[in-house]
Design a protein around this motif. Sequence first.
Motif, PDB file in Angstrom:
ATOM      1  N   ALA A   1      -4.047 -35.654  67.511  1.00  0.00           N
ATOM      2  CA  ALA A   1      -4.837 -34.417  67.440  1.00  0.00           C
ATOM      3  C   ALA A   1      -4.068 -33.333  66.688  1.00  0.00           C
ATOM      4  N   ARG A   2      -4.815 -32.588  65.866  1.00  0.00           N
ATOM      5  CA  ARG A   2      -4.182 -31.517  65.086  1.00  0.00           C
ATOM      6  C   ARG A   2      -4.744 -30.139  65.420  1.00  0.00           C
ATOM      7  N   LYS A   3      -5.703 -30.103  66.326  1.00  0.00           N
ATOM      8  CA  LYS A   3      -6.295 -28.831  66.728  1.00  0.00           C
ATOM      9  C   LYS A   3      -6.493 -28.822  68.234  1.00  0.00           C
ATOM     10  N   GLY A   4      -6.575 -27.625  68.804  1.00  0.00           N
ATOM     11  CA  GLY A   4      -6.908 -27.496  70.211  1.00  0.00           C
ATOM     12  C   GLY A   4      -5.756 -27.863  71.131  1.00  0.00           C
ATOM     13  N   ARG A   5      -6.088 -27.871  72.410  1.00  0.00           N
ATOM     14  CA  ARG A   5      -5.088 -28.147  73.444  1.00  0.00           C
ATOM     15  C   ARG A   5      -4.399 -29.490  73.229  1.00  0.00           C
ATOM     16  N   ALA A   6      -5.176 -30.484  72.777  1.00  0.00           N
ATOM     17  CA  ALA A   6      -4.630 -31.830  72.601  1.00  0.00           C
ATOM     18  C   ALA A   6      -3.500 -31.856  71.577  1.00  0.00           C
TER      19      ALA A   6
END
Length: 206
Positions: free
Chosen positions: A171-176
Amino acid sequence: MPTVENFSAWLRDYAAVVHDNAGLLTDLDSAIGDADHGSNMDRGMTAIVALLDANTFDTADALFKKVGMTLVSTVGGASGPLYGTFFLRFGAALQGVDPIGAPALGAALRAGVDGVLARGKADLDDKTMYDALAPALAAYDAATGDGIGPALAAAASAAAAGRDRVTPLVARKGRASYLGERSADHQDPGATSVTLLLESAAATLS
């Protein structure tokens, strides 16, 4: 061609689907997020059902404006603003459109996705809801000539394929994205709830 009543049926169906899948969405989010996507979405869609029970809407844009505002105010985290923006833009694109044919519905979907992009600023392969929305939109546009039912069915299938395609990715965006390499091989909860949304649309608006 969908009416306000059909759109209300879509929202009620999606609320039921979210409720039934709240545990799954939370389990997915617990692996790479805050473990609240299922409960947040369930709370928001429960509020939408209450909204539908208490009000009558004459137009699709009036309905979705209220839906969007309700989700922004009741759903926590990033999901409220993203889903709220989707429905606000979706409804605004339908203002004054009657009847709502396949091209008009496609334009509304595009407006909703553009709203999500503007707010979330995600790209393909960032492993977000956009990875399900983008291929769904392309599939809908390609099938528009076949009518709303086939176009929505194609969109739902493409959303599921997009969700699954990015599951192995980091993942490259958000909480993840905070987890780095540990986010790989986990299904994205946002892409999952978007796929459920489009599957619900295909089931109720066709």
